[in-house]
Motif scaffolding. Structure first.
Motif, PDB file in Angstrom:
ATOM      1  N   ALA A  44     -28.938 -10.378  -7.076  1.00 54.08           N
ATOM      2  CA  ALA A  44     -28.927  -9.602  -7.930  1.00 54.08           C
ATOM      3  C   ALA A  44     -30.295 -10.158  -8.917  1.00 54.08           C
ATOM      4  CB  ALA A  44     -27.788 -10.058  -9.326  1.00 54.08           C
TER       5      ALA A  44
ATOM      6  N   PRO B  60     -33.067  -5.552 -14.039  1.00 55.31           N
ATOM      7  CA  PRO B  60     -32.289  -4.617 -14.224  1.00 55.31           C
ATOM      8  C   PRO B  60     -32.725  -3.008 -14.903  1.00 55.31           C
ATOM      9  CG  PRO B  60     -31.595  -5.383 -15.889  1.00 55.31           C
ATOM     10  CD  PRO B  60     -32.844  -7.066 -15.525  1.00 55.31           C
TER      11      PRO B  60
ATOM     12  N   GLN C 199     -27.085  -1.054  -8.041  1.00 56.32           N
ATOM     13  CA  GLN C 199     -27.811  -2.428  -8.572  1.00 56.32           C
ATOM     14  C   GLN C 199     -26.732  -3.658  -8.627  1.00 56.32           C
ATOM     15  OE1 GLN C 199     -30.686  -2.360 -11.596  1.00 56.32           O
ATOM     16  NE2 GLN C 199     -29.716   0.058 -11.989  1.00 56.32           N
TER      17      GLN C 199
ATOM     18  N   LEU D  55     -25.639  -6.934  -9.802  1.00 52.29           N
ATOM     19  CA  LEU D  55     -25.392  -6.946 -11.880  1.00 52.29           C
ATOM     20  C   LEU D  55     -24.699  -7.955 -11.886  1.00 52.29           C
ATOM     21  CD1 LEU D  55     -25.862  -3.412 -13.474  1.00 52.29           C
ATOM     22  CD2 LEU D  55     -28.280  -4.300 -12.907  1.00 52.29           C
TER      23      LEU D  55
ATOM     24  N   VAL E  68     -28.184  -9.405 -18.456  1.00 56.76           N
ATOM     25  CA  VAL E  68     -27.796  -8.764 -17.379  1.00 56.76           C
ATOM     26  C   VAL E  68     -29.190  -9.266 -16.908  1.00 56.76           C
ATOM     27  CG1 VAL E  68     -28.023  -6.673 -16.523  1.00 56.76           C
ATOM     28  CG2 VAL E  68     -27.334  -6.833 -18.772  1.00 56.76           C
ATOM     29  N   ASN E  69     -28.366  -9.958 -15.341  1.00 57.41           N
ATOM     30  CA  ASN E  69     -29.217 -10.520 -14.370  1.00 57.41           C
ATOM     31  C   ASN E  69     -30.339 -11.329 -15.062  1.00 57.41           C
ATOM     32  OD1 ASN E  69     -28.217  -8.694 -12.741  1.00 57.41           O
ATOM     33  ND2 ASN E  69     -29.708  -7.719 -12.521  1.00 57.41           N
TER      34      ASN E  69
END
Length: 368
Positions: free
Chosen positions: A253, A257, A291, A293, A353-354
């Protein structure tokens, strides 16, 4: 450790009067000359005033005082006693006895710890031997890492953790994680979840002092192996919460994002202690590619001074399909914990997120 629910017995009541009498009866069964009455009297003296760990130590001390036997003979009796005890945590007084009275006899004592860990973990006791002779102890524990018994293998990792909770820190291992590295390498693909959790916790301990050492080591692991990958994910949890790009990359990850936050709601806007905070959000992929995440959220807790301190909580780690959207949510009760005291004021909430903050909101905590 979280607060004890109302009306639930305190943890220290594991060693209550009934338990002490159980230990006394079990000891009498393996040693008919045992002075049961004297043991119960000594072990239960001022019992209500003692903490959990003090009660555990009291049992060990009382046995030593009542048995009045040489160390090897006492150990033989404790070997016979162990299978008769009815609680794994209670059995920890057996390794405690070894650490208290057996530091002078390394071989006999370490063999006893290996045996007792099957009944109640020797993780606290073995640290006294590591502190006394780190090199010799680690050499033996490396052999334990190859033992058929998962309890013994776990002891090799758990006992050598630099920052084991409820115990003193092992300064040599904290300064040089390479010392215990052979143990971790031996266990990096262990089939037992019980062992893998310990290895992950050991590595997470090391990230507090030597994050780059852990990252470099895990980057060299065969992460196509599911067990190794599981350990890596859990070992890096603290660094992942900090948004460390290298740690995120190890679990797949690491990319920024490519998502939009369609909705991020924190409700209600005002809470009192005991109320539940509801988080809900919608993420929309802006990329045609899948992706990986890591979605977390952080709460800025107000401190007594009025300043704030952020605490990150896990929400979900998943693969978002290209151009897809997903709804996520979480309920969290705002209540007093032994590890956190709450103060009134505005508490910020960030969506991560990330490792990147993509949205923010807040709630007001009302305390009369």
């Amino acid at each position: 450790m979280s607060s004890t629910p109302e009306n639930a017995p305190a943890l220290k009541e594991i060693f209550n009067q009934q338990r002490l009498e159980h230990i006394a009866d079990a000891m009498l069964a393996v040693y008919p000359a045992f002075d049961r009455q004297r043991f119960v009297q000594q072990a239960s003296h001022n019992l209500a005033e003692l903490s959990l760990m003090q009660r555990l130590a009291r049992v060990s001390q009382s046995l030593h005082q009542v048995l009045e036997l040489d160390y090897p003979t006492s150990l033989e009796l404790l070997h016979a006693l162990a299978p008769r005890l009815n609680n794994r945590f209670v059995c920890i007084f057996l390794p405690h006895y070894v650490a208290s009275y057996g530091l002078h006899d390394f071989e006999l004592s370490m063999a006893a710890l290996k045996y007792f860990t099957r009944f109640g973990s020797s993780e606290f006791a073995v640290r006294h031997f590591l502190r006394q002779d780190c090199t010799r102890s680690l050499a033996l524990m490396e052999q334990w890492a190859g033992d058929p018994d998962e309890h013994v293998r776990r002891l090799a990792s758990e006992g050598s953790r630099p920052r084991l909770p409820w115990s003193f820190r092992l300064e040599q291992l904290q300064a040089d994680p390479q010392l215990a590295a052979p143990i971790l390498e031996h266990l990096r693909n262990d089939p037992s979840l019980y062992v893998r959790k310990s290895v992950a916790n050991h590595l997470n301990d090391i990230t507090k002092d030597h994050p780059q050492w852990v990252l470099q080591r895990l980057e060299g692991w065969p992460l196509e192996q599911p067990h190794s990958a599981w350990i890596a994910r859990h070992a890096l949890r603290s660094l992942i919460k900090q948004g460390d790009r290298r740690a995120l990359a190890i679990i797949g990850a690491g990319a920024r994002p490519e998502v939009e936050v369609d909705r991020f709601q924190v409700a209600p806007g005002q809470l009192r202690l005991g109320d539940s905070l509801n988080l809900s959000l919608t993420l929309v992929s802006t990329s045609p590619r899948n992706q990986r995440l890591v979605v977390d959220y952080a709460i800025d807790y107000v401190k007594a001074s009025g300043a704030t301190a952020s605490k990150v909580f896990k929400l979900k780690t998943f693969t978002l399909q290209g151009l897809a959207r997903v709804e996520l949510g979480r309920n969290q009760q705002i209540r007093e914990l032994t590890t956190r005291r709450h103060y009134p004021g505005r508490h910020g909430v960030q969506l991560l997120v990330n490792g990147e903050c993509l949205a923010a909101s807040h709630f007001d905590l009302l305390i009369p």
